[in-house]
Design an enzyme around this catalytic site. Structure first.
Site, mmCIF file in Angstrom:
data_model
loop_
_atom_site.group_PDB
_atom_site.id
_atom_site.type_symbol
_atom_site.label_atom_id
_atom_site.label_comp_id
_atom_site.label_asym_id
_atom_site.label_seq_id
_atom_site.Cartn_x
_atom_site.Cartn_y
_atom_site.Cartn_z
ATOM 1 N N ASN A 101 -5.656 -1.879 4.300
ATOM 2 C CA ASN A 101 -4.859 -0.688 4.616
ATOM 3 C C ASN A 101 -5.558 0.166 5.663
ATOM 4 O O ASN A 101 -4.944 0.636 6.628
ATOM 5 C CB ASN A 101 -4.630 0.166 3.371
ATOM 6 N N ASP B 65 2.394 2.504 -5.109
ATOM 7 C CA ASP B 65 2.994 1.900 -3.922
ATOM 8 C C ASP B 65 4.354 2.532 -3.613
ATOM 9 O O ASP B 65 5.091 2.925 -4.519
ATOM 10 C CB ASP B 65 3.168 0.398 -4.169
ATOM 11 N N ARG C 96 3.092 -8.161 -7.108
ATOM 12 C CA ARG C 96 1.831 -8.845 -6.812
ATOM 13 C C ARG C 96 0.691 -7.864 -7.065
ATOM 14 O O ARG C 96 0.892 -6.655 -7.107
ATOM 15 C CB ARG C 96 1.809 -9.346 -5.370
ATOM 16 N N SER D 230 -6.541 -0.110 0.202
ATOM 17 C CA SER D 230 -7.411 -1.278 0.311
ATOM 18 C C SER D 230 -8.170 -1.229 1.636
ATOM 19 O O SER D 230 -7.875 -0.409 2.516
ATOM 20 C CB SER D 230 -6.576 -2.558 0.252
#
EC number: 2.5.1.-
Length: 260
Positions: free
Chosen positions: A84, A35, A215, A81
């Site tokens: 995304n 990320d 998360r 994802s």
């Protein structure tokens, strides 16, 4: 002179960390949430934040080298994802997928790569070129020495993975002639696990997420039930070897309870 001194200090610190880990328990399987590519690009003054995806894609090759050096045989990387791919700007998504095709998959499918590649996610949401590149990488590495395994999570959603695993299980049981009642009576976690994307591999011992976010974002919801979690404040392209070694040091210092 200052840069030379800084480099020397960094090298010594990295060696010290590596020495501390020489007899420490290391994870068999690491999962990486890569990320912060866009934020890293903005932080470093790039007008096009999408440039961060190229740096991030190229950096994965280096991080896989660290895993190989330490004998970590299973790695799962979270590239994108389903959300995304659906919700981000179309130009950014196209750029991300192009980087995945040109940098990651091309290198992983090359003759010098030691990694056996498996796709984890919904390839039906990907463009034809990306699907073809992933399939080619899987086929090119299928007969490699299976010592090192890399799962590429793209078009991935953890809840959908569990739903699809149950569908696959039910379909297999139906084809075997078993009734729904029989399946319900004998259903077990191990049965479901054999239909997940990572079937046949150990669950991740350690999940590392960069960028400071704390998360899971739906990543490996089933497999990471008992994983140790490590959140690192640096953005993925700036994730250094010392950051990686610190994560492993943190892991090795923990007493794993595996649900207790």
């Amino acid at each position: 002179m200052r840069n030379v001194l800084k480099s020397a200090v960094y090298t010594l610190y990295a060696r010290r960390l590596a020495h501390e880990l020489s007899d420490a328990p290391l994870p068999r399987h690491i999962a990486l949430v890569m990320d912060g590519n866009r934020r890293w690009a903005r932080q470093n003054g790039f007008q096009d934040a999408g440039i961060g995806h190229r740096y991030g894609a190229e950096h994965l090759d280096e991080v896989l080298g660290w895993c190989r050096e330490l004998g970590i045989h299973h790695v799962t990387v979270f590239l994108a994802s389903v959300d995304n791919l659906r919700k981000r700007d179309a130009g950014e998504v196209d750029n991300l997928l192009r980087m995945i095709e040109e940098v990651i998959i091309r290198r992983l499918a090359g003759p010098a790569s030691v990694w056996q590649v498996r796709t984890a996610g919904r390839v039906d949401v990907l463009p034809d070129s990306t699907r073809h590149a992933l399939k080619s990488a899987e086929e090119a590495t299928r007969d490699k020495n299976a010592a090192f395994h890399l799962n590429i999570a793209i078009g991935y959603d953890g809840r959908e993975e569990i739903v699809n695993a149950l569908r696959s299980l039910l379909d297999a049981e139906r084809q075997a002639g078993r009734s729904l009642d029989d399946v319900a009576q004998q259903l077990s976690a191990d049965q479901i696990a054999t239909h997940l994307y990572t079937s046949g591999q150990p669950d991740p011992d350690l999940v590392i997420r960069t960028s400071g976010e704390r998360r899971m974002s739906g990543f490996l919801l089933w497999q990471a039930a008992y994983s140790e979690l490590y959140f690192c404040d640096v953005y993925w392209p700036g994730f250094r070897k010392v950051d990686f070694l610190r994560a492993l040091r943190s892991y090795s210092a923990r007493e794993r309870r595996l649900g207790s």
